[in-house]
Design an enzyme around this catalytic site. Structure first.
Site, short mmCIF file in Angstrom:
data_model
loop_
_atom_site.label_atom_id
_atom_site.label_comp_id
_atom_site.label_asym_id
_atom_site.label_seq_id
_atom_site.Cartn_x
_atom_site.Cartn_y
_atom_site.Cartn_z
N ASN A 117 69.43 40.17 23.33
CA ASN A 117 69.35 38.87 23.97
C ASN A 117 68.50 38.93 25.24
O ASN A 117 67.91 39.97 25.56
CB ASN A 117 70.75 38.34 24.27
N HIS A 148 65.26 61.60 34.75
CA HIS A 148 65.10 62.64 35.77
C HIS A 148 66.25 63.64 35.64
O HIS A 148 67.36 63.27 35.27
CB HIS A 148 65.09 62.04 37.17
N THR A 194 79.96 55.50 29.35
CA THR A 194 79.58 56.90 29.56
C THR A 194 80.19 57.83 28.52
O THR A 194 79.80 58.98 28.42
CB THR A 194 80.03 57.37 30.95
N LYS A 195 81.19 57.31 27.75
CA LYS A 195 81.86 58.12 26.73
C LYS A 195 81.96 57.33 25.43
O LYS A 195 81.79 56.11 25.41
CB LYS A 195 83.26 58.53 27.21
N LYS A 212 92.23 47.37 24.59
CA LYS A 212 93.13 47.17 23.45
C LYS A 212 92.36 47.35 22.15
O LYS A 212 91.13 47.41 22.13
CB LYS A 212 93.76 45.78 23.49
#
Length: 218
Positions: A117, A148, A194-195, A212
């Protein structure tokens, strides 16, 4: 198809797309009848001659709009660098201002019915795969590289991203390297992923955490 209908269809085509760029890229990509590559006004398309493009069915649209009467305000970019690979097996749309970049030697795989989008960015430096029917909202950033390194650890700069089928990624979300998002998952607005995200779950926050489980989001 009657003459009047053909004329109406032709006028609509000219109003919606940059005809010259659309024809140019269709020829360059040597697409068959089952595949369409449409370029709307205010688009930058740059596909290196050495890039590997696999696109046989469906429609790709660069800088599309949800509304026929909406004036375009942003520029979309679709860039495939040297020796990059782009595989698409269905419809893929970049709405106003959305951008895709595939770096040299990197591979981007997109399955049908997926869109980016307004102002979403996808930067592929290694390997990114996006499943079928994914909704990727405004201002989302997906990048499989930090670009980096810290303390000279170059081997940890990049890691693949896999997004499963029918995932919904909310507004202003950032998806970082090495992440797998499961089928049917929902990423809440403003989250930083991040996971890995399990299938059929809602996650939110920075870093994103499970809120949930759900059966489906639509």
């Amino acid at each position: 198809m009657g003459l009047k209908r053909k004329i109406v269809k032709a006028i609509a085509f000219v109003k919606r797309f940059d005809v010259a760029k659309t024809i140019c890229w269709r020829r360059k990509l040597q697409l068959g009848r089952a595949a369409s590559f449409h370029v709307c006004p205010q688009s930058i398309v740059d596909i290196d001659k050495s890039a590997n493009v696999s696109f046989a069915t469906g429609e790709i649209v660069i800088n599309d709009s949800w509304f026929a009467t909406r004036k375009r305000r942003y520029v979309s970019e679709f860039r495939l660098d040297k020796d990059s690979t782009f595989v698409c097996d269905g419809d893929f749309k970049l709405y106003q201002g959305a951008s895709v970049y595939v770096a040299p030697g990197a591979k981007l795989v997109v399955h049908g019915g997926t869109f980016l989008n307004t102002n979403a960015t996808l930067n592929c430096f290694h390997h990114i795969e996006i499943g079928k029917g994914c909704a990727i909202s405004d201002n989302v950033c997906i990048a499989d590289s930090d670009s980096h390194c810290i303390d000279g650890q170059k081997d940890k700069v990049m890691a693949p991203i896999v997004i499963g089928d029918h995932a919904w990624i909310g507004k202003n979300v950032t998806v970082l390297k090495g992440v797998t998002i499961g089928n049917g998952a929902v990423i809440g607005a403003g989250s930083v992923v991040t996971k890995d995200v399990p299938p059929n779950t809602i996650v939110a926050g920075n870093p994103a955490k499970i809120i949930k489980t759900i059966e489906r989001w639509i």
